[in-house]
Design an enzyme around this catalytic site. Structure first.
Site, mmCIF file in Angstrom:
data_model
loop_
_atom_site.group_PDB
_atom_site.id
_atom_site.type_symbol
_atom_site.label_atom_id
_atom_site.label_comp_id
_atom_site.label_asym_id
_atom_site.label_seq_id
_atom_site.Cartn_x
_atom_site.Cartn_y
_atom_site.Cartn_z
ATOM 1 N N GLY B 468 0.809 -1.211 0.000
ATOM 2 C CA GLY B 468 0.000 0.000 0.000
ATOM 3 C C GLY B 468 0.840 1.258 0.000
ATOM 4 O O GLY B 468 0.319 2.359 -0.134
ATOM 5 N N THR B 469 2.152 1.100 0.128
ATOM 6 C CA THR B 469 3.017 2.275 0.185
ATOM 7 C C THR B 469 3.262 2.893 -1.179
ATOM 8 O O THR B 469 3.675 4.026 -1.281
ATOM 9 C CB THR B 469 4.388 1.885 0.755
ATOM 10 O OG1 THR B 469 4.927 0.833 -0.081
ATOM 11 C CG2 THR B 469 4.273 1.372 2.179
ATOM 12 N N PRO B 649 5.367 12.157 -4.840
ATOM 13 C CA PRO B 649 4.643 12.970 -3.852
ATOM 14 C C PRO B 649 3.218 12.475 -3.610
ATOM 15 O O PRO B 649 2.703 12.621 -2.502
ATOM 16 C CB PRO B 649 4.626 14.377 -4.465
ATOM 17 C CG PRO B 649 5.401 14.316 -5.722
ATOM 18 C CD PRO B 649 5.852 12.925 -5.973
ATOM 19 N N THR B 651 1.994 9.329 -3.472
ATOM 20 C CA THR B 651 1.908 8.234 -2.511
ATOM 21 C C THR B 651 2.558 8.602 -1.178
ATOM 22 O O THR B 651 2.119 8.119 -0.135
ATOM 23 C CB THR B 651 2.541 6.954 -3.091
ATOM 24 O OG1 THR B 651 3.848 7.248 -3.590
ATOM 25 C CG2 THR B 651 1.692 6.404 -4.229
ATOM 26 N N GLY B 719 12.352 7.749 3.660
ATOM 27 C CA GLY B 719 11.198 6.926 4.046
ATOM 28 C C GLY B 719 10.163 7.686 4.857
ATOM 29 O O GLY B 719 10.508 8.498 5.715
ATOM 30 N N VAL B 720 8.874 7.439 4.574
ATOM 31 C CA VAL B 720 7.791 8.195 5.213
ATOM 32 C C VAL B 720 6.671 7.320 5.773
ATOM 33 O O VAL B 720 5.713 7.853 6.326
ATOM 34 C CB VAL B 720 7.155 9.197 4.219
ATOM 35 C CG1 VAL B 720 8.173 10.227 3.769
ATOM 36 C CG2 VAL B 720 6.548 8.481 3.024
ATOM 37 N N GLU B 722 6.233 5.514 8.340
ATOM 38 C CA GLU B 722 5.955 5.521 9.782
ATOM 39 C C GLU B 722 6.094 6.897 10.420
ATOM 40 O O GLU B 722 5.553 7.152 11.502
ATOM 41 C CB GLU B 722 6.898 4.523 10.477
ATOM 42 C CG GLU B 722 6.574 3.081 10.074
ATOM 43 C CD GLU B 722 7.706 2.122 10.324
ATOM 44 O OE1 GLU B 722 7.601 1.322 11.263
ATOM 45 O OE2 GLU B 722 8.710 2.160 9.573
#
Lengths: 338, 755, 150
Positions: B468-469, B649, B651, B719-720, B722
């Site tokens: 889903g990322t 941008p 996702t 990475g985004v 979390e």
């Protein structure tokens, strides 16, 4: 889920929708069947082996049938197989009994309201985890086996109408509006039809928590009659819950007020989320009667409503939350445009 | 050290997901959607007690159910599958059908196999077990728990410390000393835990949603004592994971055993309630935070101690102090983490495992300190910002915490704040504003990729995971960007353990891991294509300087408008393929081999010897608390985040937004309620385990603060996934304090706390 | 079923959801809880959104069922709601998405998509753990006028 025999009675479903059940359709009314309408309680519990009927009779009307909801002399009549969504959207319900429409609209989700019938909704079972999980002893499932909830996690369980044998809460909303409005139930048993006050439909657990209603074997709810009450336009349903939607009530209040120049001529109060059965708060109504509806007066009524509360551990907050919910609902009803 | 990669225009562009059409039409296949002819159905039986032993099976009634094929128990499976060993990601450590021992409530104790799902379910409910039951310890303070001080008992464990924090705290001018608590929480992705196994000869295929197909394949191979190349895991799409599908769980090997025994495929869809006990969860924490500052607001002491619950045999812990000890400038830091062993299933990674719970403690304490100092909490962060972490003095590769605070504060309207608690009200609603920092380590794993190029387009093969990322899309974008074509011309194959190994889709490391590997393979293709172009005697780019050529618009372009289309170029060279193994900074040279063998090699954050790498953010939230009945609602939230290069941008925005909403639920709604008498999870369903619904989320604003990091990895990705859910819980508690004057230190914050 | 008749012979216990997925190969509707709590199994029954996991296949006899697979107008042409979900990135893992889209179509047809607040309330029966909610609302806002234009 255990095996069962599935039957469908299209004529009975159509008759229930239309509001009269002719003799020919009455043959389906039998003590050995479990009625299936929306399925939102029955199938849910059959999957986890809490309910296991041998014979299921599907009474959901066909798409063509339009279950009747109509104003008639003396009040409003609603077919038991009308869906919650249909009733919530009905113009007469919304106009004349806002508490009824709101109690329906704030329950469950849009999908569940499309499926669930009014008759099935009032008969929904408790969400008590210890009832739903067959690994736990439960006096409601197996009389005499004990109440696993007492001493366990009790945040969502009842503080009114409980007994030492059962503290399960009744989770429904629609029933609180019905009981507040002095609704009547029409039902059909093998012995014949009858009509009785909604307040007499449910039983408190006492020492027989396994007996939840006064319905006779095979008796089927066919409709509801809500008496004319012109001042019921000043009514509302307030539901306090953890999240904004799609959650059972922590505490709720169905309130209708006959308010004239700030003085209460009559009040009707139903309390949800806090009691073992649909709960009419007579004591609170008596406190309000004839009084000017001030914050203090509402507070006294709320005290009276919860004077008999019995809490267990995690639900110790419920009497206070229940009182505040009632006060909030009363003040909000008082502020409604006449 | 690898050089920085400069994107060419596709990277950084808002790009629709590659699998979008499949997902909106119902054509997208998750593992349990994949048709498997002649499958038998499995249904798990789980224990009704939390501690003790099975003494007797009563299976007659279950076996008599029509359609039942077999029932696996510890009595008839022997040692056909070994237990899952302990891993860094948690889970495992306890046995299932290998013995008669019960380690926790809801443990898998039998597997019913039948012709139909309905028959299997009916029979499972008819299985009867006798136990020798012992009183279990459920959670903190339960009689019988064992408290393990990690530094005293685990040689490899390090509690970050510097200076003399106790003395500095005692001498502190302004101090905070508070205990905080976070609850047990479960991932509850909407997709259930499913497993389908079938054998072809001695070759096993597993269809199962997974965040690490290599890990699952190699673990099951070890459990069954077969060669790893005899096991293939296929997981084309995952219906949400959040950490729950990262490590192997006990069910998989038993389904494989069942399939082997029956000689036909076996399909399992575990129930939602079973999902609470057959996989992992976020363990509850207690934390004590002590802060001391001078009157100027500079931190002089920071002490953070945590207690975390785990199963009896496992030391799994998240040790959020690894982060909290390093965020702010402070000369004296002391931390300690303890594990409290109880009769529970082993916890494991769950979205921002260390920083969501421990960030609550630190970011609440910072707010309490700001109030004690009569200082704006944003200014307190400004005064204590740092370019180097305080424990070893290692430099941050990049850090934009203050830029995030300033951007979010501005967008939120923070400057209009009246700081007095209870000063804002609208009718019966008390209004409060609060803020907190977000942080999450920037990590990466070694990964391998193959990229092939023909006149028809490119193809990327990599055992990456789309949970889903947007991994599918960033893979296509990276290849397209580096080869000068469009993402639609890139075919991506992922989710299969026979593809080049790519590491775990967890720890917000996947995009960095997989895009850098693909870029590396593309670099080889670029070099070969460039060479072919400049050395072709009659070609349009013959003799040009290779360094001056660029891939753009489906062609290789040089000076004075000279160009050759990729199609023409490939017509001369023939199709090409390149295979690359990217070994990131901090990984040993054999990391790709380890990843192929199913060992996660994810590293970064505070674990590197020479630098520290984190993504940062800041969140500002408005809460409304009902003055009479205590409901807490979040009408708006603004977050600003800086995470290095953003590949897509579109996702990234969705991940950050989803993270913030997760944070709201985590603060106000989510708790797994435990019955202390029997260590049983009482609200083990998705109706009473409350997650946020649509009506809970009126307004979420996400700001991406531009940031360039030239060190973290060649593509500069942090990475985004979390980052967005860290700090939200504290921002909400801080806002509730502002609204009501009450400081709530135990989550979730519920109406009964505010009456 | 999406305009076609099907004859099935089933155990009475089989739900509509399992009949769709296991017998008819229509795996768009998803099993997220099997107890009517998550909304991932939402289909249209006689045009109304309902939860197929709590409907017996036998009860569905004689009814018109529409699933996500039946929404697209013609070969290759997406329903405006499907296109809006793509345009607004109204999904992430995509597992709840078929249920969300079917529910959203019904929400508009019911007349419950008047304001963002109404949409949020009336779509709350579809859980999304990835929390794509604001973009789901945006997608419904985009698709509604297109649906009303026909």
């Amino acid at each position: 889920m255990r095996p069962f025999t599935y039957e469908r009675a299209a004529d009975l479903g159509a008759a229930l929708a239309a509001g009269t059940v002719p003799e020919a359709a009455r043959q389906h009314i039998r003590p050995e069947v479990q009625y299936l309408a929306g399925g939102t309680t029955l199938l849910d519990l059959m999957k986890i082996d809490v309910m296991h009927p041998e014979r299921v009779l599907d009474i959901r009307p066909d798409a063509a049938a339009q279950p009747v909801i109509r104003s008639e002399e003396g009040g409003l009549w609603l077919s038991a197989v009308a869906s919650m969504a249909q009733a919530a959207e009905h113009p007469a319900v919304r106009r004349d009994y806002p508490v009824l429409a709101q109690a329906l609209q704030q329950a469950a989700s849009a999908q569940l309201r499309n499926m669930a019938t009014l008759g099935g909704n009032v008969l929904q079972r408790t969400r008590c985890h210890y009832f739903r999980d067959t690994a736990f002893p439960c006096n409601k499932r197996q009389p005499g086996s004990g109440c696993s909830a007492i001493g366990g996690v009790t945040r969502l369980l009842a503080v009114l109408g409980v007994s030492e044998h059962c503290i399960a809460s009744y989770p429904g909303d629609f029933a609180q509006a019905l009981i507040a409005l002095d609704a009547e139930v029409e039902a059909l048993a093998p012995e014949g039809p009858r009509r009785f006050p909604f307040s007499q439909l449910h039983r408190l657990p006492g020492d027989t928590p396994e007996i939840e209603t006064t319905l006779r074997p095979g008796e089927l709810i066919t409709g509801f009659h809500v008496p004319t009450l012109p001042w019921a336009r000043r009514s509302l349903y307030l539901k306090v819950r953890d999240r904004e939607s799609y959650a059972f009530a922590l505490a709720s209040a169905a309130v209708a007020l006959d308010l004239r120049d700030g003085v209460v001529h009559e009040a009707r109060i139903g309390l949800g989320g806090v009691a073992a059965a649909p709960w009419r708060a007579h004591e609170a109504e008596m406190v309000l009667q004839g009084q000017e509806l001030t914050e203090a007066c509402a507070g006294q009524a709320a005290e009276a409503a919860f004077a008999g509360a019995v809490a267990h551990d995690d639900n110790a907050f419920k009497p206070e939350l229940g009182r505040r919910t009632l006060v909030r609902a009363l003040m909000q009803a008082a502020a409604m445009e006449p | 050290m690898s050089e920085m990669i400069i994107p060419s225009g596709v990277i950084g562009r808002d790009t629709v997901r590659q699998e979008a059409r499949a997902k909106v039409t119902g054509a997208a296949h998750y593992p349990s959607d994949m048709p498997v002819p002649n499958a038998a159905h499995a249904f798990l039986v789980t224990s009704g007690i939390a501690r003790g032993r099975i003494t007797r099976w009563r299976l007659e009634a279950a076996q008599a159910v029509p359609g039942v094929l077999d029932i696996l128990t510890h009595e008839n499976t022997g040692q056909e599958s070994k237990p899952i060993p302990p891993t860094k990601g948690g889970g495992g450590s306890t046995t299932t059908l290998q013995s008669d021992r019960i380690w926790h409530d809801g443990q898998i104790i039998a597997v019913v196999l039948a012709e139909s799902f309905e028959a299997a379910r009916e029979a499972a409910h008819k299985v009867r077990v006798d136990y020798a039951e012992e009183a279990p310890a459920a959670t903190f303070d339960s009689p019988g728990v064992e408290v393990q001080v990690l530094e005293e008992t685990l040689e490899a464990h390090e509690d970050p410390r510097v200076g003399d924090a106790e003395a500095a705290f005692a001498a502190g001018a302004v101090t905070v000393d508070a205990t905080y608590g976070t609850p047990t929480q479960h991932h509850n992705p909407i997709e259930l835990f499913t497993t389908t196994c079938f054998w072809e000869g001695d070759r096993l295929t597993i269809l199962e949603p997974s965040q690490f197909v290599q890990g699952l394949a190699t673990t099951v191979a070890k459990q069954l004592d077969i060669a790893p190349n005899k096991v293939q895991v296929i997981s084309p799409l995952v219906g949400g994971a959040f950490g729950s599908k990262g490590g192997a769980t006990a069910r998989t090997a038993w389904i494989a055993v069942a399939a082997r025994r029956l000689g036909r495929p076996v399909k399992l869809v575990a129930s939602r309630s079973q999902g609470f006990t057959i996989a992992t969860y976020r363990a509850e924490t207690r934390q004590r935070v002590r802060l001391a500052a001078g009157r100027d607001g500079r931190l002089q002491a920071l002490l953070h101690e945590g207690w975390e619950v785990s199963s009896r045999p496992s030391n799994y812990n998240v040790q959020g102090t690894e982060t909290t000890s390093r965020i702010y400038a402070c000369p004296n830091v002391w931390t300690r983490v303890n594990v409290v062993h109880a009769d529970r299933n082993t916890p494991g990674f769950m979205r921002a495992p260390p920083d969501l719970p421990y960030g609550f403690g630190l970011e609440s304490a910072m707010d309490e300190l700001a109030i004690a100092l009569d200082m704006d909490p944003v200014e307190l962060r400004r005064i204590n910002d740092t370019r180097r972490e305080p424990i070893k003095g290692l430099p941050y590769t990049s850090r934009s915490l203050l830029e995030c605070f300033d951007a979010a504060a501005e967008a939120f309207g923070w400057s209009r704040r009246d700081k007095r608690p209870g000063s804002l009200r609208e009718g019966d609603w008390r209004i409060g504003w609060g803020c907190a920092a977000s942080y999450y380590p920037a990590k990466i794993s070694a990964a391998c990729a193959r990229v092939a190029l023909s006149a028809q387009g490119a193809r990327v093969d990599i055992a990456a995971h789309e949970i889903g990322t947007g991994a599918w899309t960033v893979l296509a974008m990276t290849a397209a960007d580096q080869l000068g074509i469009e993402p639609e011309q890139v075919e991506v194959h992922l989710g299969d353990s026979t593809l080049p190994a790519a590491g775990l889709a967890a720890g917000s490391s996947h995009t960095a891991s997989i895009c850098n590997a693909v870029a590396m393979a593309c670099r080889e293709l670029r070099e070969r294509l460039t060479h072919a172009a400049v050395t072709a005697n009659a070609g349009p780019l013959a003799g040009q300087d290779p360094a001056a050529l660029r891939f753009e618009g489906g062609a290789l372009r040089g000076e004075k408008g000279a160009a050759e289309t990729l199609a023409a170029l490939l017509g001369r060279t023939g199709p090409m393929a390149a295979y690359a193994e990217h070994v990131p900074h901090g990984n040993p040279p054999d990391a790709p081999e380890k990843v192929k063998q199913g060992t996660p090699m994810t590293t970064g954050g505070a674990q590197l010897p020479d630098r520290i790498q984190y993504g940062f953010g800041a969140q500002f939230v408005e809460v409304r608390v009902h003055a009479r009945t205590g409901e807490v609602r979040v009408p708006r939230i603004t977050g600003a985040f800086a995470a290095g290069r953003i590949i897509n941008p579109r996702t990234a925005h969705s991940q950050l937004m989803g993270g913030m909403i997760w944070g709201i639920g985590s603060a106000l709604l989510e708790i797994t309620e435990i019955d202390r008498r029997n260590a049983h999870y009482v609200n083990d369903n998705i109706s009473e385990y409350l997650i946020a619904v649509n009506a809970d989320v009126p307004s979420v604003e996400v700001i991406l603060v531009p940031e360039e990091d030239r060190l973290v990895n060649p593509l500069g990705i942090k990475g985004v996934g979390e980052l967005g859910c860290v700090g939200t819980n504290a921002a909400i508690a801080n806002a509730v304090h502002h609204a009501t004057g009450r400081r709530l230190r135990q989550l979730p914050i519920r109406p009964e706390h505010l009456l | 079923m999406n305009g076609d008749d099907h004859r099935l012979q089933l155990d009475p216990r089989v739900t509509l959801l399992d009949a769709l997925r296991e017998e008819l190969g229509l795996t768009g509707a998803k099993k997220g809880c099997d107890h009517g709590q998550c909304g991932a199994c939402t289909v249209l029954v006689d045009g109304r959104r309902e939860l197929s996991c709590l409907i017996l296949a036998a009860s569905a006899e004689g009814r018109e069922i529409t699933t996500i697979e039946g929404l697209a107008a013609a070969e290759g042409v997406l329903h405006p709601m499907q296109q809006a979900f793509i345009d607004q990135d109204a999904f992430q893992c995509g597992y709840c998405t078929p249920g969300q889209i079917v529910s959203a179509v019904s929400c508009v047809q019911e007349g419950h998509a008047g304001s963002d607040a109404e949409v949020r309330e009336y779509m709350s029966g579809n859980l999304c753990r990835c929390a794509a909610y604001p973009k789901i609302v945006a997608a419904i806002r985009q698709a509604r006028p297109q649906m009303e234009r026909g």
